[in-house]
Design a protein around this motif. Structure first.
Motif, PDB file in Angstrom:
ATOM      1  N   MET A   1      48.924  10.265  43.832  1.00 47.10           N
ATOM      2  CA  MET A   1      47.707  10.940  44.280  1.00 47.10           C
ATOM      3  C   MET A   1      46.459  10.307  43.668  1.00 47.10           C
ATOM      4  O   MET A   1      45.434  10.202  44.316  1.00 47.10           O
ATOM      5  N   ALA A   2      46.577   9.897  42.395  1.00 51.17           N
ATOM      6  CA  ALA A   2      45.369   9.425  41.705  1.00 51.17           C
ATOM      7  C   ALA A   2      44.714   8.272  42.444  1.00 51.17           C
ATOM      8  O   ALA A   2      43.479   8.223  42.561  1.00 51.17           O
ATOM      9  N   SER A   3      45.548   7.370  42.982  1.00 51.60           N
ATOM     10  CA  SER A   3      44.939   6.234  43.671  1.00 51.60           C
ATOM     11  C   SER A   3      44.181   6.700  44.914  1.00 51.60           C
ATOM     12  O   SER A   3      43.233   6.071  45.358  1.00 51.60           O
ATOM     13  N   GLN A   4      44.607   7.841  45.454  1.00 53.26           N
ATOM     14  CA  GLN A   4      43.907   8.403  46.606  1.00 53.26           C
ATOM     15  C   GLN A   4      42.477   8.778  46.235  1.00 53.26           C
ATOM     16  O   GLN A   4      41.549   8.591  47.006  1.00 53.26           O
ATOM     17  N   TYR A   5      42.316   9.345  45.018  1.00 53.02           N
ATOM     18  CA  TYR A   5      40.970   9.808  44.644  1.00 53.02           C
ATOM     19  C   TYR A   5      40.009   8.638  44.500  1.00 53.02           C
ATOM     20  O   TYR A   5      38.863   8.712  44.885  1.00 53.02           O
ATOM     21  N   LYS A   6      40.533   7.533  43.927  1.00 55.88           N
ATOM     22  CA  LYS A   6      39.656   6.367  43.762  1.00 55.88           C
ATOM     23  C   LYS A   6      39.266   5.847  45.140  1.00 55.88           C
ATOM     24  O   LYS A   6      38.121   5.524  45.388  1.00 55.88           O
ATOM     25  N   ASN A 486      41.435  -4.294  52.971  1.00 56.31           N
ATOM     26  CA  ASN A 486      42.291  -5.415  52.572  1.00 56.31           C
ATOM     27  C   ASN A 486      43.195  -5.064  51.405  1.00 56.31           C
ATOM     28  O   ASN A 486      44.225  -5.694  51.200  1.00 56.31           O
ATOM     29  N   LEU A 487      42.774  -4.071  50.615  1.00 56.42           N
ATOM     30  CA  LEU A 487      43.565  -3.720  49.432  1.00 56.42           C
ATOM     31  C   LEU A 487      44.653  -2.697  49.725  1.00 56.42           C
ATOM     32  O   LEU A 487      45.365  -2.281  48.812  1.00 56.42           O
ATOM     33  N   TRP A 488      44.766  -2.284  50.997  1.00 57.60           N
ATOM     34  CA  TRP A 488      45.785  -1.282  51.343  1.00 57.60           C
ATOM     35  C   TRP A 488      47.133  -1.604  50.723  1.00 57.60           C
ATOM     36  O   TRP A 488      47.737  -0.777  50.049  1.00 57.60           O
ATOM     37  N   GLY A 489      47.610  -2.806  50.925  1.00 54.26           N
ATOM     38  CA  GLY A 489      48.944  -3.191  50.455  1.00 54.26           C
ATOM     39  C   GLY A 489      49.032  -3.128  48.944  1.00 54.26           C
ATOM     40  O   GLY A 489      50.028  -2.657  48.381  1.00 54.26           O
ATOM     41  N   ALA A 490      47.967  -3.586  48.274  1.00 48.99           N
ATOM     42  CA  ALA A 490      47.992  -3.634  46.813  1.00 48.99           C
ATOM     43  C   ALA A 490      48.099  -2.237  46.207  1.00 48.99           C
ATOM     44  O   ALA A 490      48.548  -2.083  45.074  1.00 48.99           O
ATOM     45  N   ARG A 491      47.691  -1.233  46.972  1.00 53.52           N
ATOM     46  CA  ARG A 491      47.779   0.141  46.466  1.00 53.52           C
ATOM     47  C   ARG A 491      49.211   0.559  46.185  1.00 53.52           C
ATOM     48  O   ARG A 491      49.469   1.505  45.453  1.00 53.52           O
ATOM     49  N   SER A 492      50.170  -0.185  46.769  1.00 53.76           N
ATOM     50  CA  SER A 492      51.567   0.202  46.580  1.00 53.76           C
ATOM     51  C   SER A 492      51.974   0.137  45.113  1.00 53.76           C
ATOM     52  O   SER A 492      52.799   0.919  44.669  1.00 53.76           O
ATOM     53  N   ILE A 493      51.366  -0.782  44.350  1.00 55.94           N
ATOM     54  CA  ILE A 493      51.785  -0.943  42.945  1.00 55.94           C
ATOM     55  C   ILE A 493      51.388   0.291  42.124  1.00 55.94           C
ATOM     56  O   ILE A 493      52.260   0.937  41.533  1.00 55.94           O
ATOM     57  N   PRO A 494      50.077   0.669  42.065  1.00 58.28           N
ATOM     58  CA  PRO A 494      49.764   1.908  41.331  1.00 58.28           C
ATOM     59  C   PRO A 494      50.487   3.126  41.902  1.00 58.28           C
ATOM     60  O   PRO A 494      50.958   3.970  41.144  1.00 58.28           O
ATOM     61  N   GLU A 495      50.632   3.172  43.243  1.00 53.64           N
ATOM     62  CA  GLU A 495      51.306   4.345  43.818  1.00 53.64           C
ATOM     63  C   GLU A 495      52.746   4.442  43.341  1.00 53.64           C
ATOM     64  O   GLU A 495      53.233   5.530  43.049  1.00 53.64           O
ATOM     65  N   CYS A 497      53.915   3.308  40.534  1.00 55.93           N
ATOM     66  CA  CYS A 497      53.897   3.734  39.129  1.00 55.93           C
ATOM     67  C   CYS A 497      53.700   5.243  39.037  1.00 55.93           C
ATOM     68  O   CYS A 497      54.408   5.933  38.309  1.00 55.93           O
ATOM     69  N   TYR A 498      52.723   5.745  39.814  1.00 64.17           N
ATOM     70  CA  TYR A 498      52.475   7.187  39.786  1.00 64.17           C
ATOM     71  C   TYR A 498      53.678   7.959  40.303  1.00 64.17           C
ATOM     72  O   TYR A 498      53.978   9.047  39.827  1.00 64.17           O
TER      73      TYR A 498
END
Ligand SMILES: O=c1ccn([C@@H]2O[C@H](COP(=O)(O)OP(=O)(O)O[C@H]3O[C@H](CO)[C@@H](O)[C@H](O)[C@H]3O)[C@@H](O)[C@H]2O)c(=O)[nH]1
Ligand SMILES: [Mn+2]
Length: 698
Positions: A1-6, A486-495, A497-498
């Motif tokens: 969820m946290a990455s969603q807020y950013k 463009n960063l959509w895919g990169a979000r997978s890493i923090p997601e 982890c969370y």
């Protein structure tokens, strides 16, 4: 969820100033003589994944558009080099000769026959003349015959060789053949009420030559149409995206023929991507209604929408690399080189193409009617469709569709925005184009993986949005928007982890959430509630059910822990030069060919692709963690441990989001996760638990 807020801050920038255009095509239809020619492009690549009947319907819907037929020319690019596709298009001509006049005579609303004839008869016949009834029946009968012919040709090897038109296909080897350009229909009389030209193009392919997938196909279409009809505007659609609104060209012309209040022309007009045959409740979260309603309208208010790859009207000179303010070059020499030489080094050696480019750039072809005789340019067209044509030219870099990304659309659009162009977004009613959204686990995840890969590739290309803002004319807010996408895919890493964190805490008896009884717990709890209510509200405001919202949320978690993660991996492998990224096609025919009796097309399906491993492992980790916590609670007769309700809720939320995977563990067939995938996932789970145990021991 946290990455969603950013992400939310970035989203606020995008949604800040939405724009909506209203166009009145009626004002144009009485200025028919002023309307410019338009070339229509359709791309297809595989007769199995993209059944020819789908392409045929798209083509028929384009041929029947409300626009003078002598100003339209339709080009179909077939990357499969398939005689079946060619045969289907050839057969469809006779039907088109009946279909197009019928549509125009009765002002038919939906001009893709499969969709039109799927309507119930009585519904159409209410209070309608007997003439119409007769014609309707005749056309339905003709369409059924056409469909049957194509079906038969698909099932049995059709005797193509009996017709001289098929000569080029007789010894064709997929991925290794010369270019084929065939005129399927030529509007010789330049007749506005007739049928537009229809041209089949299969570019040359050789195993050792990179063909750049769809971007390569688009560039060939641009050149072939350049030497044949050279229209100043070009529409491109994917083979499944039929025109659902017969006035799409007129709507687009309302914006393309005018400039905005600052006197700027629009580089392209992008229509949203909507889908037909949608499953209720959007089980795969890919109908993109909310996304386009809020995101695309928002982007439209910055520098203009992204190019979405389909349903877009381009200005040819923009595709040829022009900038909004082009220095006037009236001299015939630039730095001692003749203009012809300069054009040849940019556009390649074809003399015919160079003349057509020069005509276009000087605006000479604006008022010119399309040449009605296109058969004389077939030879030139074959030449520009050769695979070596582009070497040492600007094709794929500064001219045409840009190479280097699996999402060539976003990359090409970015290049256009970088040059300072504005673009326009148009969402008329009824929807302009409708296509088929993928369904089932494998197809959805493959598409998302390609998007994540392509979007990330752009960040590592010379067209990176930050560079484009510093060195080019990409606006700052538009740059932020591109970065977000463009960063959509990169979000997978923090997601990821969370998503692992609550399981880690439960297994190691530690905590990352404040205790429920403390006030601090209100902070994450209220963020969680507000986020979900806000996103839910967007769905409700679009008139969508709560179920669609939940399915989207659920799929977003599944996609980021599987497809996007694999997207990141494939870009890493590309950067390490270990492998090249590929364009994997999305299957177009929906589930209607399945032989399962209890078929539920909304249910998540699996195959043995490794893409399902991380999701399976994630769900297994959480089930183990929750089980372990329960066991501990029973042993200690109560939850006395450090990790508390917060962690348990989070863990349960992950399982809920990955419910299709949890169910897949117990199902068989295509609805179940294959044993090999479960086995691989168990190894990962074992490693993770071992890691947790060793951490908690230290
Ligand atoms: O080598 C290739 C590969 C694909 N295509 C065509 O490209 C189109 C898009 O392919 P599809 O499998 O349908 O991908 P989607 O994910 O559905 O497409 C979206 O995403 C693509 C970028 O990844 C864009 O090009 C598309 O326009 C956009 O609709 C289809 O018409 C294909 O026939 C080719 O012509 N040649
Ligand atoms: Mn598609």
């Amino acid at each position: 969820m946290a990455s969603q807020y950013k992400g939310h801050l970035m989203l606020t920038n995008i949604k800040w100033s939405p724009v909506e255009f209203k166009t009145y095509p009626g004002h144009l239809s009485n200025r028919a003589h002023e309307l410019p020619p338009v070339d229509l492009f359709v791309t297809t690549a595989d007769p199995v994944l993209e059944p020819p009947i789908i392409t045929v319907n798209t083509v028929l819907s384009l041929l029947a558009l409300d626009y003078p037929a002598n100003k339209l020319a339709c080009y179909v690019s077939d990357d499969g080099g398939s005689p079946l596709t060619f045969y289907s298009l050839l057969e469809s001509i006779n039907f088109a000769k009946l279909w197009v006049p019928f549509c125009k005579k009765y002002n038919v609303k939906v001009r893709a026959p499969f969709q039109y004839f799927s309507d119930q008869e009585p519904l159409i016949f209410g209070g309608i003349s007997s003439d119409f009834r007769e014609e309707w029946k005749k056309l339905k009968n003709e369409y059924d015959k056409l469909q049957q012919k194509i079906e038969e040709a698909t099932k049995h090897c059709h005797p193509y060789h009996l017709n001289y038109m098929f000569d080029d296909f007789s010894k064709i080897e997929r991925g290794n053949h010369s270019s084929i350009v065939k005129i399927l229909w030529e509007n010789k009389d330049n007749f506005p009420e007739g049928l537009p030209h229809l041209v089949y193009v299969s570019r040359e392919k050789r195993p050792k030559h990179a063909h750049h997938y769809k971007a390569g196909a688009m560039n060939v279409l641009t050149r072939v149409s350049g030497v044949m009809t050279n229209a100043p505007f070009m529409l491109n659609v994917d083979c499944d995206m039929y025109a659902n609104n017969p006035q799409v060209v007129l709507h687009a012309m309302c914006l393309l023929l005018e400039s905005n209040h600052k006197g700027e022309e629009y580089a392209f007009v992008q229509y949203p991507q909507f889908f037909y045959g949608c499953l209720p409740g959007d089980p795969f979260g890919n109908h993109m209604i909310v996304l386009q309603e809020y995101l695309m309208r928002g982007i439209a208010g910055i520098q203009g929408p992204l190019y979405g790859g389909t349903g877009c009207f381009h200005r040819r000179k923009v595709i040829y690399g022009e900038s909004p303010v082009q220095p006037k070059n009236t001299r015939s020499n630039v730095n001692g080189k003749s203009i012809e030489m300069t054009l040849k080094s940019k556009f390649g050696y074809s003399a015919e193409l160079v003349v057509s480019v020069a005509n276009l750039l000087s605006g000479k072809n604006k008022k010119m009617l399309r040449p009605s005789d296109i058969s004389s340019s077939v030879k030139a067209a074959i030449e520009v469709a050769d695979c070596s044509y582009e070497s040492n030219t600007d094709w794929g870099t500064n001219v045409g569709w840009v190479y280097g990304s699996a999402t060539e659309d976003i990359l090409t659009g970015l290049g256009i925005h970088k040059r300072g162009w504005r673009t326009a977004y148009l969402a008329p009613n009824p929807h302009a184009f409708l296509g088929c959204a993928p369904s089932g686990g494998p197809a959805c995840l493959t598409q998302q993986k390609r998007w994540a890969t392509g979007l990330l590739e752009i960040l590592f290309s010379r067209n990176n949005p930050v560079i484009a803002t510093i060195t080019g004319d990409l606006q700052f807010r538009q740059c932020l928007m591109y970065l977000y996408i463009n960063l959509w895919g990169a979000r997978s890493i923090p997601e990821l982890c969370y998503a692992l964190l609550p399981a880690y805490c439960l297994l190691t008896d530690s905590s990352f959430m404040p205790t429920v009884s403390k006030k601090a717990f209100l902070v994450p709890a209220s963020l969680f509630t507000i986020y979900n209510l806000y996103t839910l509200l967007e769905y409700l405001r679009c008139g969508l059910p709560v179920r669609a919202w939940w399915n989207y949320q659920r799929m977003a978690r599944i996609i980021s822990s599987t497809a996007w993660l694999f997207g990141v991996l494939s870009v890493v492998l590309k950067l390490l030069r270990l492998s090249e990224t590929v364009f994997e096609l999305t299957r177009k025919d929906q589930n209607n060919q399945d032989d399962d009796a209890d078929i539920d097309p909304g249910r998540f399906t699996f195959d043995d692709s490794p893409i399902f491993v991380p999701g399976t492992a994630l769900v297994l980790v959480h089930i183990s963690a929750l089980g372990w916590t329960l066991l501990r609670a029973v042993r200690n007769s109560g939850f006395t441990s450090r990790s508390g309700l917060g962690e348990i809720i989070c863990s349960a939320w992950v399982v809920l989001s990955l419910l299709p995977f949890a169910k897949g563990l117990f199902r068989r067939g295509k609805y179940g996760i294959p044993y090999s995938t479960i086995f691989k996932s168990k190894i990962l789970v074992g490693l993770f638990i071992y890691f947790c145990i060793s951490v908690s021991r230290n």
